[in-house]
Scaffold this motif. Structure first.
Motif, PDB file in Angstrom:
ATOM      1  N   LEU A  56       0.836  -1.198   0.000  1.00  9.44           N
ATOM      2  CA  LEU A  56       0.000   0.000   0.000  1.00  9.44           C
ATOM      3  C   LEU A  56       0.871   1.248   0.000  1.00  9.44           C
ATOM      4  CD1 LEU A  56      -2.803   1.354   0.230  1.00  9.44           C
ATOM      5  CD2 LEU A  56      -2.560   1.189   2.721  1.00  9.44           C
ATOM      6  N   HIS A  57       1.923   1.238   0.822  1.00  6.26           N
ATOM      7  CA  HIS A  57       2.841   2.386   0.872  1.00  6.26           C
ATOM      8  C   HIS A  57       3.528   2.579  -0.474  1.00  6.26           C
ATOM      9  CE1 HIS A  57       5.651   5.279   2.535  1.00  6.26           C
ATOM     10  NE2 HIS A  57       6.641   4.588   1.995  1.00  6.26           N
ATOM     11  N   ASP A  58       3.934   1.462  -1.111  1.00  2.00           N
ATOM     12  CA  ASP A  58       4.582   1.560  -2.429  1.00  2.00           C
ATOM     13  C   ASP A  58       3.629   2.159  -3.459  1.00  2.00           C
ATOM     14  OD1 ASP A  58       6.851   0.433  -1.359  1.00  2.00           O
ATOM     15  OD2 ASP A  58       6.401  -1.597  -2.066  1.00  2.00           O
ATOM     16  N   LEU A  59       2.367   1.743  -3.417  1.00  6.56           N
ATOM     17  CA  LEU A  59       1.374   2.262  -4.358  1.00  6.56           C
ATOM     18  C   LEU A  59       1.176   3.757  -4.153  1.00  6.56           C
ATOM     19  CD1 LEU A  59      -0.868   1.934  -6.489  1.00  6.56           C
ATOM     20  CD2 LEU A  59      -2.426   1.326  -4.619  1.00  6.56           C
ATOM     21  N   GLU A  60       1.048   4.184  -2.899  1.00  9.01           N
ATOM     22  CA  GLU A  60       0.868   5.604  -2.602  1.00  9.01           C
ATOM     23  C   GLU A  60       2.074   6.417  -3.069  1.00  9.01           C
ATOM     24  OE1 GLU A  60      -1.944   5.247   1.413  1.00  9.01           O
ATOM     25  OE2 GLU A  60       0.243   5.391   1.584  1.00  9.01           O
ATOM     26  N   HIS A  61       3.274   5.871  -2.847  1.00 10.74           N
ATOM     27  CA  HIS A  61       4.491   6.571  -3.277  1.00 10.74           C
ATOM     28  C   HIS A  61       4.545   6.669  -4.798  1.00 10.74           C
ATOM     29  CE1 HIS A  61       8.623   7.975  -3.071  1.00 10.74           C
ATOM     30  NE2 HIS A  61       8.941   7.082  -3.983  1.00 10.74           N
ATOM     31  N   TRP A  62       4.190   5.570  -5.482  1.00 14.69           N
ATOM     32  CA  TRP A  62       4.222   5.561  -6.948  1.00 14.69           C
ATOM     33  C   TRP A  62       3.216   6.562  -7.514  1.00 14.69           C
ATOM     34  CZ3 TRP A  62       0.122   4.035 -10.187  1.00 14.69           C
ATOM     35  CH2 TRP A  62       0.440   3.996 -11.543  1.00 14.69           C
ATOM     36  N   ALA A  63       1.994   6.567  -6.956  1.00 17.79           N
ATOM     37  CA  ALA A  63       0.962   7.502  -7.430  1.00 17.79           C
ATOM     38  C   ALA A  63       1.378   8.947  -7.173  1.00 17.79           C
ATOM     39  CB  ALA A  63      -0.369   7.198  -6.751  1.00 17.79           C
ATOM     40  N   GLY A  64       2.014   9.200  -6.044  1.00 15.81           N
ATOM     41  CA  GLY A  64       2.451  10.549  -5.729  1.00 15.81           C
ATOM     42  C   GLY A  64       3.557  11.047  -6.624  1.00 15.81           C
ATOM     43  N   GLU A  65       4.361  10.129  -7.167  1.00 13.72           N
ATOM     44  CA  GLU A  65       5.474  10.509  -8.035  1.00 13.72           C
ATOM     45  C   GLU A  65       5.046  10.742  -9.478  1.00 13.72           C
ATOM     46  OE1 GLU A  65       8.774  11.031  -7.305  1.00 13.72           O
ATOM     47  OE2 GLU A  65       8.105  10.990  -5.210  1.00 13.72           O
ATOM     48  N   LEU A  66       3.794  10.404  -9.808  1.00 18.72           N
ATOM     49  CA  LEU A  66       3.341  10.583 -11.192  1.00 18.72           C
ATOM     50  C   LEU A  66       3.290  12.055 -11.575  1.00 18.72           C
ATOM     51  CD1 LEU A  66       0.445   7.955 -11.424  1.00 18.72           C
ATOM     52  CD2 LEU A  66       2.716   7.805 -12.455  1.00 18.72           C
ATOM     53  N   VAL A  67       2.924  12.890 -10.623  1.00 14.82           N
ATOM     54  CA  VAL A  67       2.802  14.321 -10.873  1.00 14.82           C
ATOM     55  C   VAL A  67       3.519  15.055  -9.747  1.00 14.82           C
ATOM     56  CG1 VAL A  67       1.230  16.270 -11.154  1.00 14.82           C
ATOM     57  CG2 VAL A  67       0.568  14.011 -12.003  1.00 14.82           C
ATOM     58  N   HIS A  68       4.277  16.082 -10.097  1.00 13.56           N
ATOM     59  CA  HIS A  68       4.985  16.860  -9.091  1.00 13.56           C
ATOM     60  C   HIS A  68       4.068  17.938  -8.526  1.00 13.56           C
ATOM     61  CE1 HIS A  68       8.831  14.967  -9.904  1.00 13.56           C
ATOM     62  NE2 HIS A  68       8.642  15.160 -11.211  1.00 13.56           N
ATOM     63  N   GLY A  69       4.357  18.344  -7.306  1.00 10.14           N
ATOM     64  CA  GLY A  69       3.569  19.407  -6.687  1.00 10.14           C
ATOM     65  C   GLY A  69       2.453  18.854  -5.820  1.00 10.14           C
ATOM     66  N   GLY A  70       1.536  19.737  -5.451  1.00 15.72           N
ATOM     67  CA  GLY A  70       0.457  19.372  -4.554  1.00 15.72           C
ATOM     68  C   GLY A  70      -0.472  18.318  -5.112  1.00 15.72           C
ATOM     69  N   PHE A  71      -0.648  18.279  -6.431  1.00 19.37           N
ATOM     70  CA  PHE A  71      -1.552  17.300  -7.026  1.00 19.37           C
ATOM     71  C   PHE A  71      -1.024  15.882  -6.848  1.00 19.37           C
ATOM     72  CE2 PHE A  71      -3.822  15.201 -10.591  1.00 19.37           C
ATOM     73  CZ  PHE A  71      -5.113  15.520 -10.193  1.00 19.37           C
ATOM     74  N   GLY A  72       0.312  15.759  -6.711  1.00 24.68           N
ATOM     75  CA  GLY A  72       0.882  14.442  -6.456  1.00 24.68           C
ATOM     76  C   GLY A  72       0.404  13.869  -5.132  1.00 24.68           C
ATOM     77  N   SER A  73       0.248  14.734  -4.115  1.00 31.04           N
ATOM     78  CA  SER A  73      -0.259  14.276  -2.826  1.00 31.04           C
ATOM     79  C   SER A  73      -1.708  13.809  -2.947  1.00 31.04           C
ATOM     80  CB  SER A  73      -0.156  15.405  -1.797  1.00 31.04           C
ATOM     81  OG  SER A  73       1.187  15.807  -1.622  1.00 31.04           O
ATOM     82  N   VAL A  74      -2.472  14.521  -3.786  1.00 27.91           N
ATOM     83  CA  VAL A  74      -3.874  14.121  -4.017  1.00 27.91           C
ATOM     84  C   VAL A  74      -3.928  12.750  -4.672  1.00 27.91           C
ATOM     85  CG1 VAL A  74      -6.012  14.695  -5.241  1.00 27.91           C
ATOM     86  CG2 VAL A  74      -4.652  16.515  -4.178  1.00 27.91           C
ATOM     87  N   LEU A  75      -3.069  12.546  -5.678  1.00 19.65           N
ATOM     88  CA  LEU A  75      -3.025  11.235  -6.347  1.00 19.65           C
ATOM     89  C   LEU A  75      -2.585  10.139  -5.385  1.00 19.65           C
ATOM     90  CD1 LEU A  75      -1.524  11.972  -9.894  1.00 19.65           C
ATOM     91  CD2 LEU A  75      -3.858  11.260  -9.327  1.00 19.65           C
ATOM     92  N   SER A  76      -1.611  10.466  -4.521  1.00 18.19           N
ATOM     93  CA  SER A  76      -1.141   9.485  -3.547  1.00 18.19           C
ATOM     94  C   SER A  76      -2.271   9.068  -2.612  1.00 18.19           C
ATOM     95  CB  SER A  76       0.023  10.078  -2.741  1.00 18.19           C
ATOM     96  OG  SER A  76       0.432   9.182  -1.734  1.00 18.19           O
TER      97      SER A  76
END
Length: 318
Positions: free
Chosen positions: A261-281
């Motif tokens: 789960l942590h790996d998935l959240e990290h991967w999703a967060g790295e897709l986009v830089h900035g605040g939107f990456g946290s939303v994706l995570s």
């Protein structure tokens, strides 16, 4: 004398600062605990209105008040002592309690999905009927308080898990604050929801065309509001239940699900830089947790539906 008085005032000021900081810490911890329990709070809010359905409008608020008092008693007199004793003397049991609670939430969420897909409804013996009167009201209140006991236990244990490293007194005060705040929030919202129809009808009977439009709009909107609240409650149960399972299975020693789960959240967060990456995570973790909750809950639903069907056959065979 003057120097001693100044020193005393300094000490009083220092004590006041420490006390204020402690209050701030307790408030912050209570807020954090309440946020972690938000999914169960939504479910509690969605479940309760059905217990006052069918009663006269003048009995709705008194019934909600009785249920709210029962909820406070559940939290403070039953759940709080057990939770504090376990957290003090057997803290290693907390993950297993949360796993059991997570399974219950997953089951409840998946059961509601099953009912929506099949058009059925599991009979829990608590559904309101068209009858009314003191005995029926007592039955409904008792049923609501029993249901609240389960949901309140989930809320309190989840809240406790967020402050398990704090001193005993802090844990105790946080849980007391959470008990009162959550109860006020849930049953305050329930009271507003239940009485919204009456408010709409009262506005619709006014002479003002604007008031009539607002009143009719409220009356027409309430079924949709309840439908949305039900969907949100189901999603929240699956998300919170799945997340509780993933995290606390790791706390119990099996770390692979929580690590993935942590790996998935990290991967999703790295897709986009900035605040939107946290939303994706957050979105990725939430969706994954909800899917886990749905799968696990579906397995429990399958078992629960399979086991009762065998008992009548076995009884007939004997």
């Amino acid at each position: 004398m003057a120097g001693g008085l100044v020193a005393l005032l300094d000490d009083v000021a220092a004590i006041a600062k420490v006390a204020a900081a402690s209050v701030d810490d307790i408030g912050a911890a209570a807020g954090k605990a309440g946020i972690k329990a938000a999914g169960v709070v939504v479910d509690d809010t969605a479940v309760t209105p059905r217990y006052v359905h069918g009663f006269s409008p003048k009995r709705e608020l008194p019934i909600i008040r009785k249920i709210a008092i029962g909820s406070i008693r559940n939290k403070l007199l039953i759940i709080l002592p057990v939770a504090m004793i376990l957290s003090q003397f057997l803290p290693q049991a907390l993950p297993y309690l949360l796993i059991a609670g997570g399974l219950f939430l997953c089951y409840e969420g998946a059961e509601k999905v099953y009912e929506a897909l099949t058009g059925g409804h599991h009979d829990d013996g608590e559904a309101p009927t068209a009858s009314s009167g003191p005995e029926h009201e007592k039955t409904m209140v008792s049923g609501a308080i029993r249901t609240d006991l389960i949901l309140s236990a989930e809320i309190m244990v989840i809240a406790l898990s967020s402050v398990e490293d704090e001193p005993f007194a802090t844990r105790l005060l946080v849980l007391i604050v959470v008990a009162f705040l959550i109860t006020a929030l849930v049953y305050g919202v329930v009271a507003v929801i239940v009485k919204m129809d009456d408010v709409g009808l009262a506005l619709a009977e006014r002479e003002s065309p604007f008031g009539q439009r607002v009143g009719r709009g409220l009356v027409a909107a309430m079924p949709k509001v309840m439908s949305v609240l039900t969907v949100v409650g189901i999603a929240a149960m699956l998300w919170v239940g799945g997340h509780i399972l993933l995290v606390n299975v790791g706390e119990a020693g099996f770390h692979w699900p929580a690590d993935r789960l942590h790996d998935l959240e990290h991967w999703a967060g790295e897709l986009v830089h900035g605040g939107f990456g946290s939303v994706l995570s957050w979105t990725g973790g939430t969706v994954a947790s909800a899917l886990v909750g749905l799968v696990v809950g579906a397995l429990v639903v399958l078992i629960m539906h399979f086991v009762p069907k065998r008992k009548p056959k076995e009884a007939a065979a004997h």
